[in-house]
Motif scaffolding. Structure first.
Motif, PDB file in Angstrom:
ATOM      1  N   ALA A 242      30.666  39.363  39.970  1.00  0.00           N
ATOM      2  CA  ALA A 242      32.074  39.034  39.486  1.00  0.00           C
ATOM      3  C   ALA A 242      33.091  39.730  38.360  1.00  0.00           C
ATOM      4  N   GLY A 243      32.381  41.088  37.399  1.00  0.00           N
ATOM      5  CA  GLY A 243      33.076  41.059  36.602  1.00  0.00           C
ATOM      6  C   GLY A 243      32.382  40.213  34.877  1.00  0.00           C
ATOM      7  N   VAL A 357      38.841  42.534  37.174  1.00  0.00           N
ATOM      8  CA  VAL A 357      39.759  41.224  37.314  1.00  0.00           C
ATOM      9  C   VAL A 357      39.868  41.163  39.002  1.00  0.00           C
ATOM     10  N   LEU A 358      38.954  41.760  39.491  1.00  0.00           N
ATOM     11  CA  LEU A 358      39.418  41.326  40.720  1.00  0.00           C
ATOM     12  C   LEU A 358      38.236  41.038  41.699  1.00  0.00           C
ATOM     13  N   GLY A 359      37.739  41.475  41.578  1.00  0.00           N
ATOM     14  CA  GLY A 359      35.901  41.031  41.711  1.00  0.00           C
ATOM     15  C   GLY A 359      35.953  39.322  41.377  1.00  0.00           C
ATOM     16  N   GLU A 360      36.721  38.937  39.937  1.00  0.00           N
ATOM     17  CA  GLU A 360      36.327  37.905  39.864  1.00  0.00           C
ATOM     18  C   GLU A 360      37.349  36.865  40.535  1.00  0.00           C
ATOM     19  N   VAL A 361      38.072  37.215  40.657  1.00  0.00           N
ATOM     20  CA  VAL A 361      39.308  36.642  41.313  1.00  0.00           C
ATOM     21  C   VAL A 361      39.014  36.503  43.116  1.00  0.00           C
ATOM     22  N   PRO A 419      46.634  36.193  44.900  1.00  0.00           N
ATOM     23  CA  PRO A 419      45.583  35.455  45.978  1.00  0.00           C
ATOM     24  C   PRO A 419      44.065  35.842  46.291  1.00  0.00           C
ATOM     25  N   ALA A 420      42.478  35.001  46.463  1.00  0.00           N
ATOM     26  CA  ALA A 420      41.267  35.955  46.247  1.00  0.00           C
ATOM     27  C   ALA A 420      41.377  36.862  47.434  1.00  0.00           C
ATOM     28  N   ALA A 421      42.183  36.234  48.611  1.00  0.00           N
ATOM     29  CA  ALA A 421      42.184  37.586  49.797  1.00  0.00           C
ATOM     30  C   ALA A 421      42.770  38.605  49.249  1.00  0.00           C
ATOM     31  N   GLU A 422      43.929  38.224  48.798  1.00  0.00           N
ATOM     32  CA  GLU A 422      44.276  40.636  47.799  1.00  0.00           C
ATOM     33  C   GLU A 422      43.656  40.713  47.374  1.00  0.00           C
ATOM     34  N   ALA A 423      42.818  40.143  46.440  1.00  0.00           N
ATOM     35  CA  ALA A 423      42.217  41.411  45.538  1.00  0.00           C
ATOM     36  C   ALA A 423      40.909  41.639  45.989  1.00  0.00           C
ATOM     37  N   ALA A 424      40.312  40.599  46.976  1.00  0.00           N
ATOM     38  CA  ALA A 424      39.289  41.252  48.012  1.00  0.00           C
ATOM     39  C   ALA A 424      39.090  42.880  49.059  1.00  0.00           C
ATOM     40  N   GLN A 425      40.889  42.016  48.974  1.00  0.00           N
ATOM     41  CA  GLN A 425      41.628  43.999  49.482  1.00  0.00           C
ATOM     42  C   GLN A 425      41.956  44.816  48.692  1.00  0.00           C
ATOM     43  N   ASP A 431      39.427  51.192  43.406  1.00  0.00           N
ATOM     44  CA  ASP A 431      37.818  52.065  42.869  1.00  0.00           C
ATOM     45  C   ASP A 431      37.961  53.172  43.155  1.00  0.00           C
ATOM     46  N   GLU A 432      39.044  53.524  44.603  1.00  0.00           N
ATOM     47  CA  GLU A 432      39.202  54.386  45.293  1.00  0.00           C
ATOM     48  C   GLU A 432      40.375  55.445  43.831  1.00  0.00           C
ATOM     49  N   VAL A 433      41.650  54.942  43.532  1.00  0.00           N
ATOM     50  CA  VAL A 433      42.325  55.352  42.790  1.00  0.00           C
ATOM     51  C   VAL A 433      40.987  55.296  41.141  1.00  0.00           C
ATOM     52  N   VAL A 434      40.480  54.758  40.387  1.00  0.00           N
ATOM     53  CA  VAL A 434      39.436  54.633  39.218  1.00  0.00           C
ATOM     54  C   VAL A 434      38.994  56.138  40.286  1.00  0.00           C
ATOM     55  N   SER A 435      38.262  56.633  40.969  1.00  0.00           N
ATOM     56  CA  SER A 435      37.403  57.607  40.994  1.00  0.00           C
ATOM     57  C   SER A 435      38.101  59.648  40.958  1.00  0.00           C
ATOM     58  N   GLN A 436      39.663  58.712  41.748  1.00  0.00           N
ATOM     59  CA  GLN A 436      40.163  60.021  41.687  1.00  0.00           C
ATOM     60  C   GLN A 436      40.772  59.813  40.344  1.00  0.00           C
ATOM     61  N   VAL A 437      41.060  59.405  39.544  1.00  0.00           N
ATOM     62  CA  VAL A 437      41.647  59.324  37.587  1.00  0.00           C
ATOM     63  C   VAL A 437      41.050  60.177  37.263  1.00  0.00           C
ATOM     64  N   SER A 438      38.593  59.252  37.658  1.00  0.00           N
ATOM     65  CA  SER A 438      38.210  59.727  36.633  1.00  0.00           C
ATOM     66  C   SER A 438      37.641  61.186  36.844  1.00  0.00           C
ATOM     67  N   GLY A 439      37.780  61.836  38.377  1.00  0.00           N
ATOM     68  CA  GLY A 439      37.530  62.901  38.261  1.00  0.00           C
ATOM     69  C   GLY A 439      38.644  64.126  37.399  1.00  0.00           C
TER      70      GLY A 439
END
Length: 445
Positions: A242-243, A357-361, A419-425, A431-439
């Motif tokens: 969870a981070g 943070v999203l994982g913790e929530v 909210p937890a449900a929103e964070a999980a979604q 993570d896909e956004v971060v992968s795009q930036v990393s590239g």
């Protein structure tokens, strides 16, 4: 102010090292709070210290009678194991070693370590002082130490100790410590509980020459640990996913506020600002400006050049390799300056922390993180996506996409809790956004 967190720390005094927890300042109900793992009985406040991280973890799993039990993230901390409660190097404070540090040359490491030790001592005294205004100050030596201008100069960094006047200033720091440090540690040690609230004995503390948190020792201690339930029914293992790193995160680019402010005068004048970007592959600094309100980075062909340190970035800027900032009118000043490219706080974008943070929530820390936590990282992502042409990242952040809708709410209701449900979604999308930036990032030497 940063969101509430709890940091494992180690204190070394009288040839033994004790482990405990520190909650850096956080805001609650309009007031600022700060605390250590301890208790207050009557007029006496104590900090509980433990001989190993495993002993600390065992106490956290079973005890709620202490000053951190009402902290917003305590349910997460209570499920952590010895590995997660082992302090990093930035949170180990050797109170025995200040004389040795003061006897060294005032390089960056000596100055920063001494400044950090004095800072944690002042914070301990602040939290442990239960005296009224009319009473005598029970931490008189600590207050006197903190008030000395020689000690204050530590906050200016190693530059304050350069040259003849700097040598004199460093000698002044040593003189103050010679006069006051023994009284300082004596005042504090009266409030240190080396029994871990009755869960340990002094005989269990190895001397500082022994490593009490090496892998073998942790494995031995872990044999006595059983997974403990934490918020949301997660185990200590799931709390790690969870981070956990956000509980003891240290900065990548280290510079004093005074140094950053001094450097900012130049960079703001030329209209090109240093930026720090943190992605799973690493952290680095680069430069960014705006041309007709469109972000432009130090890079070429949609790739952003990032460097491990400000010094490496400076070396590149003084070279002749072509890039997309060469044509900026003020670039010759940048290429010629010796002002370090130190990013201001608002220009530092930690994209990995949002995932954590999203994982913790999602795993049970709902209600602790406001929507505003997304605003600054998303600002950096949008600039990077614009420069690098990251269409997929822009789609995920569009107002009609789930992540984009959440960001839009952050603009209008920054203090609303995620909210937890929103964070999980949202986490897979982020993570896909971060992968795009990393590239789009090219790490340069």
């Amino acid at each position: 102010m940063a969101r509430p967190s709890i940091v494992p720390i180690a204190l070394t005094l009288d040839d033994r090292t004790g482990y405990t927890l520190w909650a850096p300042p956080w805001e609650e109900d309009g007031e600022e709070w700060q605390a250590f793992l301890g208790t207050t009985e009557g007029d006496t406040a104590t900090v509980h210290l433990f001989p190993t991280p495993a002993k600390l973890a065992a106490f956290c799993r079973t005890s709620t009678d202490h000053d951190l039990s009402d902290h917003p993230v305590w349910p997460v901390v209570a499920g952590l194991g010895a590995d997660e409660l082992t302090p990093d190097d930035d949170h180990r404070y050797d109170l025995d070693g200040v004389y040795d540090i003061a006897a060294e040359d005032p390089d960056r490491w000596a100055v920063e370590e001494l400044a950090a030790t004095v800072d944690i001592v002042s914070r301990l005294a602040e939290c442990l002082d239960t005296s009224d205004e009319d009473d005598d100050d029970e931490f008189e030596a600590v207050a006197e130490l903190a008030g000395k201008p020689e000690i204050g100069s530590l906050g200016l960094g190693p530059e304050a100790f350069v040259g003849r006047s700097g040598e004199d200033a460093w000698i002044g720091v040593g003189t103050v410590l010679d006069d006051l440090w023994e009284d300082v540690v004596e005042e504090l040690n009266e409030h240190f509980d080396w029994t871990g609230a009755g869960s340990a004995t002094l005989a269990e503390y190895p001397s500082t020459s022994e490593s009490d948190d090496d892998p073998a020792a942790l494995d031995d201690d872990r044999a006595d640990e059983a997974p403990a339930p934490v918020a949301g029914g997660a185990t200590a293992a799931s709390a790690t996913s969870a981070g956990v790193r956000t509980i003891g995160r240290s900065g990548r680019v280290t510079a004093s506020p005074a140094d950053v402010a001094a450097a900012a005068e130049f960079w703001e004048a030329v209209g090109i600002l240093p930026v720090e970007i943190v992605v799973p592959e690493g952290a680095g600094v680069t430069l960014r400006c705006y041309v007709e309100d469109v972000a432009r980075f130090l890079g070429r062909d949609g790739e952003v050049f990032v460097f491990d340190t400000p010094a490496a970035l400076s070396r590149f800027c003084s070279g002749s390799e072509p890039h997309d900032l060469t044509e900026i009118a003020s670039w010759p000043e940048v290429a010629d300056t010796d002002t370090p490219p130190l990013p201001a706080e608002q220009d530092r974008y930690d994209l990995t922390e949002v995932s954590e943070v999203l994982g913790e929530v999602a795993d049970g820390a709902a209600g602790l993180v406001p929507h505003r936590a997304l605003l600054q990282p998303v600002e950096g992502v949008r600039d990077l996506a614009e420069y690098a042409g990251l269409r997929r990242a822009e789609e995920l952040l569009a107002p009609t996409a789930p992540l984009g809708r959440t960001v839009a709410r952050a603009d209008h209701e920054p203090d609303a809790a995620l909210p937890a449900a929103e964070a999980a979604q949202l986490r897979p999308a982020w993570d896909e956004v971060v992968s795009q930036v990393s590239g789009a990032l090219v790490f340069r030497d």
